[in-house]
Design an enzyme around this catalytic site. Sequence first.
Site, short mmCIF file in Angstrom:
data_model
loop_
_atom_site.label_atom_id
_atom_site.label_comp_id
_atom_site.label_asym_id
_atom_site.label_seq_id
_atom_site.Cartn_x
_atom_site.Cartn_y
_atom_site.Cartn_z
N GLY A 147 0.84 -1.21 0.00
CA GLY A 147 0.00 0.00 0.00
C GLY A 147 0.87 1.25 0.00
CB THR B 217 0.77 4.37 -4.40
OG1 THR B 217 -0.15 3.27 -4.47
CG2 THR B 217 2.03 4.02 -5.14
N GLY B 218 -0.61 4.58 -1.13
CA GLY B 218 -1.87 4.97 -0.46
C GLY B 218 -1.73 6.19 0.41
CG LEU C 92 -1.72 4.89 7.05
CD1 LEU C 92 -2.46 5.78 8.06
CD2 LEU C 92 -1.87 3.43 7.47
CB ALA C 93 2.04 5.02 2.44
CE LYS C 94 0.31 9.40 -2.27
NZ LYS C 94 -0.85 9.69 -3.06
CG ASP D 87 -6.14 1.48 18.91
OD1 ASP D 87 -5.98 2.72 18.98
OD2 ASP D 87 -7.23 0.93 19.10
CG HIS D 88 -4.08 6.38 15.32
ND1 HIS D 88 -5.32 5.98 14.93
CD2 HIS D 88 -4.18 7.70 15.60
CE1 HIS D 88 -6.14 7.01 14.95
NE2 HIS D 88 -5.47 8.08 15.36
CG ASP E 80 -14.09 5.02 12.41
OD1 ASP E 80 -13.16 4.45 11.80
OD2 ASP E 80 -14.16 6.26 12.53
CG HIS F 98 -9.23 4.61 18.10
ND1 HIS F 98 -8.13 3.87 17.75
CD2 HIS F 98 -9.69 5.16 16.95
CE1 HIS F 98 -7.93 3.99 16.44
NE2 HIS F 98 -8.87 4.76 15.94
C1 BG6 Z 1 -9.41 6.82 12.89
C2 BG6 Z 1 -10.84 6.80 12.45
O1 BG6 Z 1 -9.02 5.57 13.37
O2 BG6 Z 1 -9.25 7.80 13.90
C3 BG6 Z 1 -11.29 8.17 11.95
O3 BG6 Z 1 -11.00 5.85 11.41
C4 BG6 Z 1 -11.01 9.22 12.99
O4 BG6 Z 1 -12.66 8.17 11.61
C5 BG6 Z 1 -9.57 9.12 13.49
O5 BG6 Z 1 -11.23 10.49 12.41
C6 BG6 Z 1 -9.34 10.05 14.67
O6 BG6 Z 1 -7.97 10.03 14.99
P1 BG6 Z 1 -7.28 11.24 15.71
O7 BG6 Z 1 -5.87 10.81 15.91
O8 BG6 Z 1 -7.41 12.43 14.81
O9 BG6 Z 1 -8.03 11.47 16.98
#
Ligand code: BG6
Length: 488
Positions: free
Chosen positions: A10, A12-13, A15-17, A179-180, A237, A242
């Site tokens: 991925g 060229t996607g 998220l990568a960019k 999970d960012h 989502d 999160h």
């Molecule tokens: C993502 C969701 O995981 O987290 C998005 O898919 C959401 O819908 C985003 O906008 C929010 O992340 P952050 O870091 O901006 O709070």
Amino acid sequence: MEATTFVLFGATGDLAKRKIYPALYNLFIDQKLPASFSVIGLGRRELSNEVFQKNVEQSLRSFSRRAVDDPGSVKAFLEAFRYSVLDVGHKEDYQKLLQLVEQREAELNIPQNRLFYLSVGPEFFDIIATSIKESGLGSTKGWKRLIIEKPFGHDLQSARELNQKLSISFAEHEIFRIDHYLGKPMVQKLEVLQQANPVLQALWTNHYIANVQITAIETVGVEERAGYYDHVGAIRDMFQNHMLQLLMMLSIHLPKGSTSEEVRLKKKRIMEALEPLQKEDVAMNVVRGQYTAGTIQGKAVVGYKDEPGIGQDSMNDTFIAARLEIDDVFWREVPFYIRTGKRTQEKSTRIVIEFKEPLKQHSSTYEEKTNPNLLIFEINPNEGITLQLNTKDPQHEGEFKPILIDFHTSRKDVPEAYENLIYDALRGDPTFFAHWDEVELSWKWVQPILNAFEENLVPLHPYSAGSFGPDEADQLLARDGYHWCTNS
Ligand code: BG6
């Protein structure tokens, strides 16, 4: 740190960019990448290495936190990048990839440590993982790891199926589920703050804490993601992953020097102790909402149903609020309130701890005059910690005045979540990645909610864009005698 080949599906996607290249570059500038490092980007489009490197450079210029002003550093960084065409279903493409990986390992004289990053749609997770195994890419003499993005499944059953399939090609300790929110610096600090501060340690119980409020609200709407979002909603989502991760990180009790196994075990215990909801109880404890037209920061915006790609009959949730309880010795009878939603008045991710008010408990004379004693962790967009205390108001005899003890950092100095997470994956530290146990237990907890939504047992409340969600979300707290603590 050991030399590594970073294989990016991925490449060229979006998220990568936006995230991955800038994160790698910032790690490079901070000297947090291995001395010998090779990146192989993969995508369906034909691209030369030169064009690929130019695209990566462009993404750094658009999204890097650190300045991209030293041509020598930029050149040195980009030299690590190669590109190969890959159609996920073509076996020959994996053979070509294997050759390229081996060729680069030989050129750089590095061991076969391979990090496979799946920055692609979830429908491709299974086939890519399987092909990594079948092509021989996964038979390394060094280590192999798999980084996988969310969504991890659509419900409990599909998550289990996916995990089962992945586990044929990668062992649990080799799978790094991103999970960012776990990469956000303030979330990572929660662990240390508690371990290193006896004051917090002592307070972290139901003796002193009245309730916990976890909020992640945002001003953006569905954006260009209608196809994805209209099938998942805020519950899948944001909430299942999160929000429940924030709840786990906040509520675990950790002795000093806890290992990653201990952290993950404690998180699992929290999920196990979370009072399960029966389908019939969902309507009492969960509020779901959908935004209608409104104004956010002076700008008029359309309602969810009028967003491109969304139908007038959509019953999708863009807002969720819920009341949860953890049935363990520390948290019994402390309500946890969670809310998350799109198109709200402000962007704010924060955790508020509201302490019990002894004066209120002991004397009705003081009832109206004290303010809640709060500890607030600001996670996004600002990062900080605030303690709100009651002090004497010198101007008004017998009254109290809230004072704030405040600490905030500048965002420029704070690494992005993806920097922290990629750095940890390169080092093989899984602490801030979601273990399968947590993912499974989260889906298990959320499943009755999904069922109740499916059967329309829970009303979908409209809320105006620019508000804080439906009034019913306020009532959820008001029932217990509380209210949401907001910035505004
Ligand atoms: C993502 C969701 O995981 O987290 C998005 O898919 C959401 O819908 C985003 O906008 C929010 O992340 P952050 O870091 O901006 O709070």
